[in-house]
Design a protein around this motif. Structure first.
Motif: not given
Length: 684
Positions: A668-675
């Motif tokens: 699993r490759r996960t990406r979370k953006g900028t807050f």
């Protein structure tokens, strides 16, 4: 497999330590033999709103909040308030510190070797001393923008005042927050051939609303303190996936999947403690009641593109823990060369847990049974302890302690079991003030782990397609910890701490195949656990007025003889190395501050009966700018995860267990953006 980078970190820590010796040539001001005092005015440049802001900015101090474990003594943090630990556990010490406005902090005292029942043998303890009386409060409102272009609110209000002889403080907080993740998942067989690809959107959401407070007053020659906390929190997500069979994603998914999760917690706690002097001693008694109510629902629906049902699984679970604790201590008051203290604690704990699983492959729903799905776990535990600190010379302190613990754990329901345990827990330490700036400490301490009662009951995690049976035969693990540490205080904010430790652990908890034939936690053997951790606060005024750099790091290694494979491996779930750097600049004039944070958590490995799961993520950057230029309010803009966070989890499956052959992988490759967060706060 050992995570890389440990030697690099240890060399960096040593270099910082040696280099700092040339930066400070005098003892820090306002210091005693074992105490460094920082008045509240030292923190004015940081525009603190609460006592927590001050604690987190104390040079060379790393807040340890304690653990959510059974009992009171084992859950100790390394912060005291007016010389005592708050009689609360829910929310931790951070919740108690947030209730104290910064304007009510007179000073903080960094105490070395505070060997009392309040400090639990901590090498460094911070005591927050308050100003009594007056009316004050703090507030903030916050808006957070996520990578999904949605804005979520957060707010908090604290208020402190004297009411009819009571000194009171109250805090109300609420927030609504989303964590948007985008995941691509690849299933492969043993040869590496692609079986399926999942495109998944996971916007998970967390909400919380709590009311907490404390009140204290003089009574019967002593001081009575009452604390309480009540509220709710909820975590949920709807996770849709498009599944592409045997190929990478294209325009037409062959199957779809929808995984849903919802967990709702109600929490309540009431604590009462009374402290008074008794003939040259200080007597303290604590009572604590803690309740929690958890309901959890999970479901997983998988269909073909035409809507044909391939499988449906539903999980309904509940947990009702209750805890009652009574504790009393008697400690020598004043300054003595010999400082004894004694005490005892009695605790009753209960967990009622229920789990139901229903599966449907298209031919109708069927209930799935797991061992210990519905159980009630009860424990009655008692402990007596004594500690003695001897100031042998003006620079040498010897400490010793002994505790005796006995408990009975009973399991009823789907499983019936009763066990009795007894343990001796000795400790010894020596502290030497080598120079007015440098203190060295060495010690050994025996501790007994606090069992998580939920491990006695069955559990399920549909997102990972995992189930775990409960084990009624669990016993606590035991640890003997050997450590050496150094604490250095220079001029200004210069401070460094360094600790090396080795732990001998017995009866460690790892997942094995239980006699029932299902996987579950058990006391699986012995292990060693060792590491190096440190922190540094380095003032940079020589190069940039008002700037400073803080650093924290920890590197861990472990050895455990795996009963499944017969090979030596790490313990499950250790993140290492962990390093964080924080640069902060308080611009002269007091109106503007800005800073940059960098954090790296290394990787971790989890070992299951038929699976090895490794996880790693990239280091991330965050930054902020803060000002009081607008109406005197504290306005702060924060950008979190400036480089979008990326994580990789690789699950490797074996048959029949990890001693067998690899049969496939799930990556699993996960990406979370900028807050982006805007906060406006003030005080009154």
């Amino acid at each position: 497999m050992k995570p890389p980078g440990g030697r690099r970190i240890s060399r960096v820590a040593l270099a910082i330590w040696l280099a700092s010796a040339g930066l400070a040539m005098a003892q820090p001001a306002r210091s005693g033999a074992d105490t460094t005092v920082y008045p509240a005015s030292d923190f004015a440049a940081f525009n603190p709103q609460s006592a927590l802001d001050i604690v987190e900015r104390t040079p060379g101090f790393v807040l340890v909040e304690g653990e959510e474990v059974r009992g009171f003594g084992a859950a100790s943090a390394n912060v005291l308030i007016d010389g005592a630990r708050p009689s609360s556990k829910s929310g931790g010490i951070a919740d108690a510190l947030r209730r104290i406005p910064a304007s009510q902090v007179e000073r903080v005292e960094l105490i070395r070797n505070a060997n009392t029942s309040e400090a639990q043998g901590q090498a460094l303890v911070l005591n927050v001393v308050r100003v009594r009386g007056g009316v004050s409060g703090t507030w903030f409102v916050e808006a957070e923008h996520t990578s999904r272009d949605v804005i979520y609110p957060r707010g908090e209000l604290t208020y402190s005042r004297s009411i009819g002889g009571w000194q009171t403080s109250i805090k109300a907080n609420a927030f609504f927050e989303e964590f948007p993740f985008e995941t691509r998942r690849f299933n492969r067989d043993a040869s590496g051939r692609l079986i399926s690809t999942f495109n998944t959107s996971l916007p998970s959401t967390f909400t919380e609303a709590f009311l907490s407070g404390d009140a204290s007053r003089t009574l019967a020659g002593g001081r009575l303190n009452v604390t309480g906390r009540f509220g709710r929190s909820e975590y949920y997500f709807d996770q849709p996936s498009d599944i592409f069979l045997g190929r990478l994603p294209d325009s037409a998914a062959g199957q779809t999947q929808l995984t849903q999760y919802d967990s709702l917690d109600w929490v309540g706690e009431l604590g009462i403690d009374f402290t008074r002097p008794v003939a040259g001693w200080t007597w303290k008694t604590i009572g604590l009641l803690s309740l929690k109510d958890t309901d959890e629902e999970q479901s997983d629906l998988r269909e073909r593109a035409d809507g044909t049902l391939l499988g449906f699984t539903e999980v309904v679970a509940s947990a009702r823990p209750l805890e009652l604790v009574g504790r009393t201590t008697l400690a020598a008051a004043g300054t003595r060369r010999l400082r004894p203290d004694f005490g005892a604690e009695v605790a009753y704990n209960r967990l009622e847990s229920a789990l139901a699983i229903r599966v449907d492959d298209g031919s109708g729903p069927v209930a799935l049974d797991l061992p210990s799905a519905n159980v009630t776990v009860e424990e009655l535990r008692a402990e007596a302890f004594a500690n003695l600190s001897w100031q042998a010379t003006s620079t040498l302190t010897l400490e010793g302690g002994l505790a005796v613990e006995t408990s009975e754990i009973t399991v009823a329901g789907d499983a019936d079991q009763s066990q009795t345990f007894s343990f001796l827990k000795p400790s010894i330490a020596v502290a030497w003030r080598a120079t007015p700036r440098l203190q060295l400490r060495a010690g050994a301490r025996r501790t007994v782990g606090q069992l998580d009662f939920s491990d006695f009951a069955a559990s399920a995690e549909l997102d990972d397609d995992q189930t775990q049976a409960g084990n009624p035969d669990l016993g606590p693990d035991q640890t003997t910890r050997y450590s050496v540490s150094a604490d250095y205080r220079g001029t200004g904010d210069l401070a460094l701490t360094l600790e090396a430790f080795l732990e001998d652990r017995t009866d460690v908890l790892e997942q094995v195949l239980l006699p029932s034939g299902a996987p579950g936690l058990a006391n699986a053997g012995d292990a060693t656990y060792r590491g190096l951790k440190g922190s540094a606060t380095l003032p940079l005024d020589r190069w940039l007025a008002g700037a400073r750099l803080t650093a924290e790091g920890e590197y861990i290694e472990s050895d455990f003889d795996d009963p499944l494979t017969g090979r030596t491996r790490d313990l499950t779930g250790i993140y290492t190395p962990v390093v964080s750097l924080n640069f902060r600049h308080d611009v002269p004039g007091g109106l503007w501050n800005w800073g940059v944070d960098w954090e790296s958590r290394g990787g971790s490995i989890d070992y299951f009966v038929d699976e090895i799961s490794t996880y790693d993520e990239n280091a991330n950057w965050s930054g902020f700018v803060e000002t009081r230029a607008f109406a005197g309010l504290r306005t702060r803009l924060t950008l979190t995860d400036l480089n979008p966070e990326r994580g990789r989890r690789l699950r490797t499956f074996f048959d029949p267990d990890r001693s067998g052959n690899v049969i496939g992988t799930d990556e699993r490759r996960t990406r979370k953006g900028t807050f982006i967060t805007l906060r406006v706060s003030g005080s009154f």
